[in-house]
Every structure is written in structure tokens, then in C-alpha cells.
Motif scaffolding. Structure first.
Motif, mmCIF file in Angstrom:
data_model
loop_
_atom_site.group_PDB
_atom_site.id
_atom_site.type_symbol
_atom_site.label_atom_id
_atom_site.label_comp_id
_atom_site.label_asym_id
_atom_site.label_seq_id
_atom_site.Cartn_x
_atom_site.Cartn_y
_atom_site.Cartn_z
ATOM 1 N N MET A 86 -62.456 -21.983 20.517
ATOM 2 C CA MET A 86 -63.734 -21.285 20.954
ATOM 3 C C MET A 86 -63.467 -20.982 22.508
ATOM 4 O O MET A 86 -63.407 -21.910 23.256
ATOM 5 C CB MET A 86 -64.938 -22.354 20.503
ATOM 6 N N TYR A 87 -63.772 -19.886 22.928
ATOM 7 C CA TYR A 87 -63.983 -19.725 24.334
ATOM 8 C C TYR A 87 -65.608 -19.211 24.590
ATOM 9 O O TYR A 87 -66.307 -18.786 23.417
ATOM 10 C CB TYR A 87 -62.919 -18.339 24.583
ATOM 11 N N HIS A 88 -65.786 -19.035 25.847
ATOM 12 C CA HIS A 88 -66.810 -18.123 26.105
ATOM 13 C C HIS A 88 -66.403 -17.344 27.474
ATOM 14 O O HIS A 88 -65.649 -16.492 27.020
ATOM 15 C CB HIS A 88 -67.876 -19.440 26.683
ATOM 16 N N ASP A 145 -68.183 -16.747 22.224
ATOM 17 C CA ASP A 145 -69.403 -16.840 22.236
ATOM 18 C C ASP A 145 -70.048 -16.215 23.236
ATOM 19 O O ASP A 145 -69.727 -15.971 24.240
ATOM 20 C CB ASP A 145 -70.013 -18.344 22.033
ATOM 21 N N ASP A 146 -71.581 -15.913 22.919
ATOM 22 C CA ASP A 146 -72.504 -15.525 23.760
ATOM 23 C C ASP A 146 -72.442 -13.961 24.239
ATOM 24 O O ASP A 146 -73.402 -13.632 24.950
ATOM 25 C CB ASP A 146 -72.691 -16.386 25.298
ATOM 26 N N GLY A 147 -71.720 -13.211 23.964
ATOM 27 C CA GLY A 147 -71.424 -11.871 24.357
ATOM 28 C C GLY A 147 -71.311 -11.703 25.714
ATOM 29 O O GLY A 147 -71.955 -10.683 26.351
ATOM 30 N N ILE A 148 -70.539 -12.530 26.586
ATOM 31 C CA ILE A 148 -70.682 -12.564 27.970
ATOM 32 C C ILE A 148 -69.519 -11.351 28.308
ATOM 33 O O ILE A 148 -68.567 -10.859 27.703
ATOM 34 C CB ILE A 148 -70.050 -13.805 28.427
ATOM 35 N N SER A 149 -69.668 -10.302 29.448
ATOM 36 C CA SER A 149 -68.993 -9.344 29.850
ATOM 37 C C SER A 149 -67.745 -9.690 30.010
ATOM 38 O O SER A 149 -66.874 -8.832 29.996
ATOM 39 C CB SER A 149 -69.787 -8.650 31.114
ATOM 40 N N PHE A 188 -66.367 -12.018 17.971
ATOM 41 C CA PHE A 188 -67.171 -12.150 19.214
ATOM 42 C C PHE A 188 -68.562 -12.532 18.547
ATOM 43 O O PHE A 188 -69.055 -11.660 17.904
ATOM 44 C CB PHE A 188 -67.203 -11.031 20.020
ATOM 45 N N TYR A 189 -69.183 -13.550 18.966
ATOM 46 C CA TYR A 189 -70.608 -13.923 18.527
ATOM 47 C C TYR A 189 -71.580 -13.748 19.476
ATOM 48 O O TYR A 189 -71.428 -14.154 20.600
ATOM 49 C CB TYR A 189 -70.614 -15.454 18.003
ATOM 50 N N ILE A 190 -72.419 -12.983 19.447
ATOM 51 C CA ILE A 190 -73.544 -12.295 20.294
ATOM 52 C C ILE A 190 -75.058 -13.265 20.073
ATOM 53 O O ILE A 190 -75.334 -13.208 19.010
ATOM 54 C CB ILE A 190 -73.636 -11.097 20.323
ATOM 55 N N ASN A 191 -75.875 -12.967 21.342
ATOM 56 C CA ASN A 191 -77.060 -13.189 21.333
ATOM 57 C C ASN A 191 -77.914 -11.727 21.386
ATOM 58 O O ASN A 191 -77.019 -10.762 21.552
ATOM 59 C CB ASN A 191 -77.630 -14.248 22.592
ATOM 60 N N GLY A 192 -79.005 -11.734 21.214
ATOM 61 C CA GLY A 192 -79.667 -10.562 21.259
ATOM 62 C C GLY A 192 -80.424 -10.202 22.660
ATOM 63 O O GLY A 192 -81.070 -9.056 22.615
ATOM 64 N N TYR A 222 -80.683 -15.059 18.335
ATOM 65 C CA TYR A 222 -81.300 -14.020 19.174
ATOM 66 C C TYR A 222 -81.351 -14.528 20.627
ATOM 67 O O TYR A 222 -81.054 -14.080 21.517
ATOM 68 C CB TYR A 222 -82.759 -13.580 18.548
ATOM 69 N N SER A 223 -81.549 -15.832 20.844
ATOM 70 C CA SER A 223 -82.037 -16.251 22.230
ATOM 71 C C SER A 223 -81.074 -17.638 22.165
ATOM 72 O O SER A 223 -81.589 -18.258 23.082
ATOM 73 C CB SER A 223 -83.704 -16.695 22.442
ATOM 74 N N HIS A 224 -80.016 -17.946 21.818
ATOM 75 C CA HIS A 224 -79.249 -19.301 21.972
ATOM 76 C C HIS A 224 -80.041 -20.169 21.697
ATOM 77 O O HIS A 224 -80.056 -21.225 22.292
ATOM 78 C CB HIS A 224 -78.706 -19.218 23.192
ATOM 79 N N ALA A 225 -80.664 -20.157 20.553
ATOM 80 C CA ALA A 225 -81.793 -21.212 20.070
ATOM 81 C C ALA A 225 -81.218 -22.751 19.821
ATOM 82 O O ALA A 225 -80.084 -22.767 19.161
ATOM 83 C CB ALA A 225 -82.631 -20.789 19.116
#
Length: 375
Positions: A86-88, A145-149, A188-192, A222-225
């Protein structure tokens, strides 16, 4: 009538072969292999009108796919551990937390994995129990995770969209160019709500680049809930929104895996809503859910202890107990716990002492091969 004609032709052909009147007789000095090929072609011509024997064809295909190995030398263990890393975000230096990795650190991780016999596989193949890595090697999965650029983004150069230099995808791509046998996969796991993979290109173009280059994309709410604090409707909204976002951008794309924000699962009575639910009258479904950190053993889907909605991951960092560096050292000391492939996706090879840990219901049409290690 037609069937009798065909049988007569076959009979005449056999006679002609016996009495040396076929083309094979004219090539008596050909190697035996060449003669057999010539004969197979002629028989195929005669039998063109016959219905194929499906059972025979399937049997022949399976025989061709089976790769026999020296089990005492390779010692496959296809109930062993498969790490999901797991990376971010990826940073230049001084990661602010164990969830970030430096550019050089990610390069070091890939190098270590490659040199120590690990090979990348897709999450889809992991879920489908379709392990195709070469015999003697260990499959491993990368997740971001998080869809980070800094994990993935695009820049436009001369009218062409390409990965931003030193984002994770750029690093993996370049490593793959030098070591194509390592594979090129990551999920890649994304939030919306945070403009996933912010940079050049549209959301659709970003996702298309990933799936067209061997990567996968899936759902991180959607919002990293905090799912443990939400009710049934809120859980389905958080999952359903991102599910629909991805499917609208990628028509026909299948989402199989879900990543829990903070590693938190819903309350026990609501956990089924991760597997199946609906939002805005559209249904979603997932086959596994990924936690944060080593919440359990890293066993594959054929193991009796595999828990599909409590799947552990290793933090992609070094220096703390339970992170990637810790597990690298652990498996160096205990290689017997690693998943070792037999190179054949249609066969699950297990040493006899592991036989009791096989989930027979998970095998489907795969062959279970039990062997004894000779000391």
C-alpha cells in the motif's frame, strides 16, 4: 449417407498410407517429426466436414498448458503469502508519514522486489486465482490510494499526454522498460471529491491511460469517509458515487476490489453493503475489500483463512514494525512462508504439509497437486 462417405475417405487414406501412395511415402528421408506434420495436414483436409470433438480439443489444450517442473528443486507453495503493498503519495524527500514514499525509495523497492524473486500481478488475476508468474517466483501487488497526483498524473508534451516525470506510474514504466519480466501492474483507488490524478487531460483520459497500460483503477469512497461511523444509506452513497464515476468514464469496465479509507470497515451488520448495494437506482458489487496494514495473514484465495473483505496490506515504507522493510527481512529469514509459483495457472501445487489448508471450494476447475518434499 454423408457420414459413410467421410468414413470411406478416411479408410482409403489409411490404405494409401499403408501401401506408400501418399505424399509421405515420397519423403521417406524426412525426419519423423516432418512426416507427422505432413500426415496431420492431410488428415485434417479429409475431416474438414466433421464436427470437432470438443472434449478432445479441451484435453489437448490443457496438456499443452501444463508446465512440468522439478518439484524438489522449485518447491512451489501456492498457499504461501502474497503481499499487497500500500502506497499513497510519492515525495522528493522527508516523507511526512509512513504512508508516503520518496522517489528514490520507490525505485529501491522495485529493485529489491525484482532481485529477490517477486513479480507483479494484477488485482484482477489475484481475485480470479489466475497466477501466471514463472515457476519459482512470488507474485506481489502494488496499490496506491487517494488518487494523488504524485502517484499518477499526466502532462501534455507536443500534443501527447504522458505520465508526469517521477510520479509512481512513470517510475514503474521506466523500471518495466529495463526489466520487462517484472511485469507492469498496480491498482489506483480513488476518491471522487478531490479531482483524482489532478494534472493535464480529462478524468476520462487519465483513467484510459491507466487501463490501456496494464494498470487498474477502483473505489476508495467519494470523500475518504469513515465507514465505521456511517449508516446504510451513507455507505451506499459513498461507494455508489465513485462506482458510477468510474463506470461512466470507462463504459463496460469491471470494478472488483474496494479499499477501505483508514482501513475502517462498516459496523458488522452493515459490512455486506461493501460487497453489494445500490445508489441512485444503480447497483454495485465488489469481490474483496482491502484493509490498512497487516490485519491478517497474507494468504491467497485458495487458503481456508482467506477472508475476502478483510484483506491485509503492507505499508510501503521502511523503518517500522509491520511495514514493507520489516517484511522484506521477515521473508528472507522465513522463505517457506512465501507463495512460490509452479508456473502453471491451471494447477495449484501445495506441499503435503499444507494440504489441510486448501479451500477445496475455491479451486473451480483447477487441478490440486500435492507433493512431498524429499530431504
Amino acid at each position: 449417407m454423408y457420414k459413410n462417405i467421410k468414413h470411406s475417405l478416411v479408410f482409403l487414406l489409411i490404405l494409401s498410407i499403408l501401401f506408400g501412395t501418399t505424399g509421405c511415402a515420397k519423403n521417406e528421408k524426412l525426419p519423423q517429426e516432418d512426416q507427422n506434420v505432413d500426415q496431420r495436414v492431410e488428415l485434417a483436409d479429409v475431416n474438414e466436414a466433421e464436427e470437432p470433438n470438443e472434449e478432445q480439443e479441451i484435453g489437448e489444450e490443457e496438456k499443452e498448458e501444463i508446465t512440468e517442473i522439478d518439484y524438489q528443486k522449485v518447491r512451489p507453495n501456492e498457499l504461501g503469502h502474497i503481499m499487497i503493498i500500500m502506497y499513497h503519495g510519492i515525495v522528493e524527500s522527508d516523507p511526512p508519514s509512513p504512508y508516503q514514499r520518496t522517489v528514490e525509495g520507490l525505485k529501491e523497492d522495485l529493485k529489491y522486489l525484482y532481485e529477490h524473486g517477486y513479480r507483479l500481478i494484477s488485482m484482477r488475476d489475484y481475485i480470479d486465482n489466475n497466477i501466471t508468474v514463472e515457476a519459482g517466483y512470488t507474485p506481489v501487488i502494488l496499490t496506491f490510494d487517494d488518487g494523488i497526483s504524485s502517484s499518477f498524473s499526466l502532462i501534455e508534451e507536443n500534443g501527447e499526454l504522458k505520465p508526469t516525470p517521477d510520479c509512481a506510474v512513470d517510475i514503474i514504466n521506466k523500471f518495466y522498460e529495463e526489466h520487462p519480466d517484472f511485469g507492469r501492474h498496480a491498482v489506483f483507488y480513488i476518491n471522487g471529491d478531490n479531482d483524482p490524478f489532478a494534472g493535464d487531460g480529462t478524468f476520462k483520459e487519465r483513467l484510459e491511460y491507466l487501463i490501456n497500460n496494464g494498470y487498474e483503477v477502483s473505489n476508495h469512497t467519494y470523500s475518504h469517509a469513515h465507514l465505521s461511523k456511517l449508516g446504510a444509506e451513507e455507505i451506499q452513497e459513498q461507494i455508489g458515487k465513485v462506482d458510477q464515476m468510474i463506470k461512466e468514464a470507462l463504459p463496460g469496465y469491471t470494478l472488483d476490489s474496494f479499499s477501505y479509507p483508514f482501513g475502517e470497515r462498516p459496523k458488522e451488520e452493515l459490512r455486506h453493503l461493501v460487497e453489494k448495494g445500490s445508489y441512485n437506482a444503480k447497483e454495485y458489487s465488489y469481490r474483496i475489500g482491502l484493509r490498512e496494514g497487516p490485519s491478517g495473514p497474507f494468504v491467497p484465495v485458495n487458503h481456508i483463512k482467506f477472508d475476502p473483505f478483510n484483506v491485509p496490506r503492507v505499508r510501503g515504507s521502511r523503518g517500522e514494525e509491520g511495514d514493507l522493510g520489516w517484511y522484506f527481512e521477515y521473508y528472507e529469514k522465513h522463505p517457506e512462508y512465501r507463495y512460490i509459483s509452479d508456473g502453471n495457472p491451471n494447477r495449484i501445487a501445495v506441499p503435503v504439509e499444507q494440504e489441510q489448508n486448501v479451500n477445496m471450494d475455491s479451486l473451480g476447475d483447477k487441478e490440486l497437486y500435492i507433493y512431498t518434499v524429499e530431504e
